[in-house]
Design a protein around this motif. Structure first.
Motif, PDB file in Angstrom:
ATOM      1  N   ASN A  44       0.813  -1.215   0.000  1.00  0.00           N
ATOM      2  CA  ASN A  44       0.000   0.000   0.000  1.00  0.00           C
ATOM      3  C   ASN A  44       0.849   1.268   0.000  1.00  0.00           C
ATOM      4  O   ASN A  44       0.557   2.230   0.695  1.00  0.00           O
ATOM      5  CB  ASN A  44      -0.974  -0.004   1.188  1.00  0.00           C
ATOM      6  CG  ASN A  44      -1.980  -1.115   1.069  1.00  0.00           C
ATOM      7  OD1 ASN A  44      -2.579  -1.305   0.017  1.00  0.00           O
ATOM      8  ND2 ASN A  44      -2.155  -1.867   2.138  1.00  0.00           N
ATOM      9  N   LEU A  45       1.902   1.237  -0.813  1.00  0.00           N
ATOM     10  CA  LEU A  45       2.756   2.409  -0.964  1.00  0.00           C
ATOM     11  C   LEU A  45       2.110   3.381  -1.943  1.00  0.00           C
ATOM     12  O   LEU A  45       1.378   2.963  -2.843  1.00  0.00           O
ATOM     13  CB  LEU A  45       4.141   1.989  -1.475  1.00  0.00           C
ATOM     14  CG  LEU A  45       4.913   1.015  -0.591  1.00  0.00           C
ATOM     15  CD1 LEU A  45       6.185   0.552  -1.294  1.00  0.00           C
ATOM     16  CD2 LEU A  45       5.246   1.649   0.738  1.00  0.00           C
ATOM     17  N   PRO A  46       2.371   4.677  -1.787  1.00  0.00           N
ATOM     18  CA  PRO A  46       1.783   5.634  -2.728  1.00  0.00           C
ATOM     19  C   PRO A  46       2.308   5.420  -4.148  1.00  0.00           C
ATOM     20  O   PRO A  46       3.466   5.102  -4.348  1.00  0.00           O
ATOM     21  CB  PRO A  46       2.225   6.999  -2.186  1.00  0.00           C
ATOM     22  CG  PRO A  46       3.211   6.741  -1.120  1.00  0.00           C
ATOM     23  CD  PRO A  46       3.181   5.298  -0.763  1.00  0.00           C
ATOM     24  N   SER A  47       1.401   5.560  -5.122  1.00  0.00           N
ATOM     25  CA  SER A  47       1.753   5.419  -6.526  1.00  0.00           C
ATOM     26  C   SER A  47       1.054   6.501  -7.320  1.00  0.00           C
ATOM     27  O   SER A  47      -0.164   6.661  -7.204  1.00  0.00           O
ATOM     28  CB  SER A  47       1.327   4.036  -7.037  1.00  0.00           C
ATOM     29  OG  SER A  47       1.380   3.987  -8.443  1.00  0.00           O
ATOM     30  N   SER A  48       1.821   7.220  -8.129  1.00  0.00           N
ATOM     31  CA  SER A  48       1.201   8.275  -8.941  1.00  0.00           C
ATOM     32  C   SER A  48       0.311   7.686 -10.025  1.00  0.00           C
ATOM     33  O   SER A  48      -0.659   8.302 -10.448  1.00  0.00           O
ATOM     34  CB  SER A  48       2.277   9.167  -9.557  1.00  0.00           C
ATOM     35  OG  SER A  48       3.161   8.397 -10.333  1.00  0.00           O
ATOM     36  N   LYS A  49       0.621   6.471 -10.496  1.00  0.00           N
ATOM     37  CA  LYS A  49      -0.169   5.826 -11.546  1.00  0.00           C
ATOM     38  C   LYS A  49      -1.435   5.168 -11.018  1.00  0.00           C
ATOM     39  O   LYS A  49      -2.481   5.209 -11.638  1.00  0.00           O
ATOM     40  CB  LYS A  49       0.656   4.748 -12.259  1.00  0.00           C
ATOM     41  CG  LYS A  49       1.754   5.247 -13.129  1.00  0.00           C
ATOM     42  CD  LYS A  49       2.444   4.089 -13.809  1.00  0.00           C
ATOM     43  CE  LYS A  49       3.658   4.524 -14.579  1.00  0.00           C
ATOM     44  NZ  LYS A  49       4.366   3.390 -15.171  1.00  0.00           N
ATOM     45  N   HIS A  50      -1.316   4.474  -9.862  1.00  0.00           N
ATOM     46  CA  HIS A  50      -2.415   3.616  -9.400  1.00  0.00           C
ATOM     47  C   HIS A  50      -3.008   4.026  -8.059  1.00  0.00           C
ATOM     48  O   HIS A  50      -3.886   3.340  -7.554  1.00  0.00           O
ATOM     49  CB  HIS A  50      -1.923   2.171  -9.288  1.00  0.00           C
ATOM     50  CG  HIS A  50      -1.268   1.671 -10.539  1.00  0.00           C
ATOM     51  ND1 HIS A  50      -1.968   1.399 -11.693  1.00  0.00           N
ATOM     52  CD2 HIS A  50       0.029   1.411 -10.827  1.00  0.00           C
ATOM     53  CE1 HIS A  50      -1.130   0.990 -12.626  1.00  0.00           C
ATOM     54  NE2 HIS A  50       0.084   0.992 -12.134  1.00  0.00           N
ATOM     55  N   GLY A  51      -2.533   5.093  -7.463  1.00  0.00           N
ATOM     56  CA  GLY A  51      -3.012   5.477  -6.139  1.00  0.00           C
ATOM     57  C   GLY A  51      -2.204   4.788  -5.053  1.00  0.00           C
ATOM     58  O   GLY A  51      -1.582   5.428  -4.232  1.00  0.00           O
ATOM     59  N   SER A  52      -2.207   3.450  -5.079  1.00  0.00           N
ATOM     60  CA  SER A  52      -1.359   2.689  -4.168  1.00  0.00           C
ATOM     61  C   SER A  52      -0.893   1.412  -4.860  1.00  0.00           C
ATOM     62  O   SER A  52      -1.514   0.953  -5.810  1.00  0.00           O
ATOM     63  CB  SER A  52      -2.083   2.369  -2.860  1.00  0.00           C
ATOM     64  OG  SER A  52      -3.198   1.562  -3.098  1.00  0.00           O
ATOM     65  N   LYS A  53       0.216   0.868  -4.366  1.00  0.00           N
ATOM     66  CA  LYS A  53       0.824  -0.295  -5.003  1.00  0.00           C
ATOM     67  C   LYS A  53       1.572  -1.106  -3.960  1.00  0.00           C
ATOM     68  O   LYS A  53       1.814  -0.649  -2.845  1.00  0.00           O
ATOM     69  CB  LYS A  53       1.807   0.138  -6.089  1.00  0.00           C
ATOM     70  CG  LYS A  53       3.031   0.868  -5.504  1.00  0.00           C
ATOM     71  CD  LYS A  53       4.033   1.244  -6.544  1.00  0.00           C
ATOM     72  CE  LYS A  53       5.238   1.954  -5.894  1.00  0.00           C
ATOM     73  NZ  LYS A  53       6.267   2.258  -6.856  1.00  0.00           N
ATOM     74  N   ASP A  54       1.962  -2.312  -4.345  1.00  0.00           N
ATOM     75  CA  ASP A  54       2.860  -3.138  -3.550  1.00  0.00           C
ATOM     76  C   ASP A  54       4.167  -3.260  -4.324  1.00  0.00           C
ATOM     77  O   ASP A  54       4.197  -3.083  -5.548  1.00  0.00           O
ATOM     78  CB  ASP A  54       2.286  -4.548  -3.338  1.00  0.00           C
ATOM     79  CG  ASP A  54       1.052  -4.565  -2.445  1.00  0.00           C
ATOM     80  OD1 ASP A  54       0.711  -3.521  -1.848  1.00  0.00           O
ATOM     81  OD2 ASP A  54       0.425  -5.638  -2.343  1.00  0.00           O
ATOM     82  N   ILE A  55       5.237  -3.559  -3.610  1.00  0.00           N
ATOM     83  CA  ILE A  55       6.545  -3.789  -4.230  1.00  0.00           C
ATOM     84  C   ILE A  55       7.206  -4.959  -3.509  1.00  0.00           C
ATOM     85  O   ILE A  55       7.057  -5.106  -2.291  1.00  0.00           O
ATOM     86  CB  ILE A  55       7.430  -2.523  -4.198  1.00  0.00           C
ATOM     87  CG1 ILE A  55       8.739  -2.742  -4.966  1.00  0.00           C
ATOM     88  CG2 ILE A  55       7.692  -2.074  -2.777  1.00  0.00           C
ATOM     89  CD1 ILE A  55       9.564  -1.468  -5.150  1.00  0.00           C
ATOM     90  N   LEU A  56       7.881  -5.798  -4.262  1.00  0.00           N
ATOM     91  CA  LEU A  56       8.542  -6.972  -3.712  1.00  0.00           C
ATOM     92  C   LEU A  56       9.967  -7.023  -4.246  1.00  0.00           C
ATOM     93  O   LEU A  56      10.176  -6.900  -5.453  1.00  0.00           O
ATOM     94  CB  LEU A  56       7.773  -8.234  -4.127  1.00  0.00           C
ATOM     95  CG  LEU A  56       8.311  -9.571  -3.678  1.00  0.00           C
ATOM     96  CD1 LEU A  56       8.247  -9.701  -2.165  1.00  0.00           C
ATOM     97  CD2 LEU A  56       7.515 -10.696  -4.330  1.00  0.00           C
ATOM     98  N   LYS A  57      10.925  -7.184  -3.341  1.00  0.00           N
ATOM     99  CA  LYS A  57      12.322  -7.308  -3.727  1.00  0.00           C
ATOM    100  C   LYS A  57      12.823  -8.645  -3.195  1.00  0.00           C
ATOM    101  O   LYS A  57      12.676  -8.935  -2.014  1.00  0.00           O
ATOM    102  CB  LYS A  57      13.157  -6.170  -3.143  1.00  0.00           C
ATOM    103  CG  LYS A  57      12.744  -4.806  -3.674  1.00  0.00           C
ATOM    104  CD  LYS A  57      13.613  -3.711  -3.111  1.00  0.00           C
ATOM    105  CE  LYS A  57      13.189  -2.363  -3.685  1.00  0.00           C
ATOM    106  NZ  LYS A  57      14.166  -1.323  -3.367  1.00  0.00           N
ATOM    107  N   VAL A  58      13.389  -9.456  -4.098  1.00  0.00           N
ATOM    108  CA  VAL A  58      13.872 -10.779  -3.722  1.00  0.00           C
ATOM    109  C   VAL A  58      15.368 -10.842  -4.008  1.00  0.00           C
ATOM    110  O   VAL A  58      15.789 -10.710  -5.152  1.00  0.00           O
ATOM    111  CB  VAL A  58      13.130 -11.894  -4.498  1.00  0.00           C
ATOM    112  CG1 VAL A  58      13.532 -13.256  -3.953  1.00  0.00           C
ATOM    113  CG2 VAL A  58      11.624 -11.714  -4.409  1.00  0.00           C
ATOM    114  N   GLU A  59      16.144 -11.018  -2.944  1.00  0.00           N
ATOM    115  CA  GLU A  59      17.606 -11.086  -3.062  1.00  0.00           C
ATOM    116  C   GLU A  59      18.026 -12.366  -3.770  1.00  0.00           C
ATOM    117  O   GLU A  59      17.454 -13.440  -3.539  1.00  0.00           O
ATOM    118  CB  GLU A  59      18.254 -11.083  -1.672  1.00  0.00           C
ATOM    119  CG  GLU A  59      18.122  -9.776  -0.943  1.00  0.00           C
ATOM    120  CD  GLU A  59      19.319  -8.858  -1.105  1.00  0.00           C
ATOM    121  OE1 GLU A  59      20.265  -9.208  -1.838  1.00  0.00           O
ATOM    122  OE2 GLU A  59      19.291  -7.792  -0.492  1.00  0.00           O
TER     123      GLU A  59
END
Length: 149
Positions: A44-59
């Motif tokens: 639920n991070l802010p996104s200018s395109k979608h309002g809110s978004k998720d992000i996943l980082k996998v090492e």
């Protein structure tokens, strides 16, 4: 205005950005990421395109072609970045192909795909990927009701 990073950078691995808000756990499930894998998750991070978004980082994980296709089913329009030595080495937007084979289970219990493994075939019936039609039983399903495996 200073940009603030909400999720730490990774040295090597994959970043999946612009996941629809609330879908990151489904992406983790599809990729079969275990609790022993090093991941960073922002929801639920802010996104200018979608309002809110998720992000996943996998090492230390670069996605296979099959894994990318599975993510596309849950998060069409997501952005994938391959990170090497803290730098973006490759970056692209995922896009649903017009036909998806061998990745989805049909919810119709009488469909032949439930008897013969790995013959599933679905056609994307809407531009946003939210409706898909089984090639064999010809039924139309909302994408979220399909078993992505």
């Amino acid at each position: 205005m200073k940009k603030e990073r909400k999720v730490d950078a990774i040295k090597n691995g994959t970043v999946i950005d612009h996941i629809p808000a609330g879908k990151a756990f489904k992406v983790i499930e599809i990729l079969k990421i275990k609790n022993t894998d090093m991941i960073s998750l922002g929801m639920n991070l802010p996104s200018s395109k979608h309002g809110s978004k998720d992000i996943l980082k996998v090492e230390n994980w670069e996605l296979s072609h099959n894994e990318v296709n599975k993510i596309t089913l849950v998060a069409p329009g997501a952005t994938l970045s391959i990170i090497r030595e803290f730098e973006i080495s490759e970056k692209y937007n995922v896009k649903l192909p017009p036909e998806v084979s061998g990745l989805i289970g049909c919810p119709n219990k009488k469909c032949i795909t439930n008897e013969v493994e790995s013959i599933s075939r679905f056609y994307v019936e809407s531009d946003d990927g939210k409706k898909m039609r089984c090639h064999y039983c010809e039924r139309l399903y909302p994408a979220e009701s399909l078993n992505i495996g």
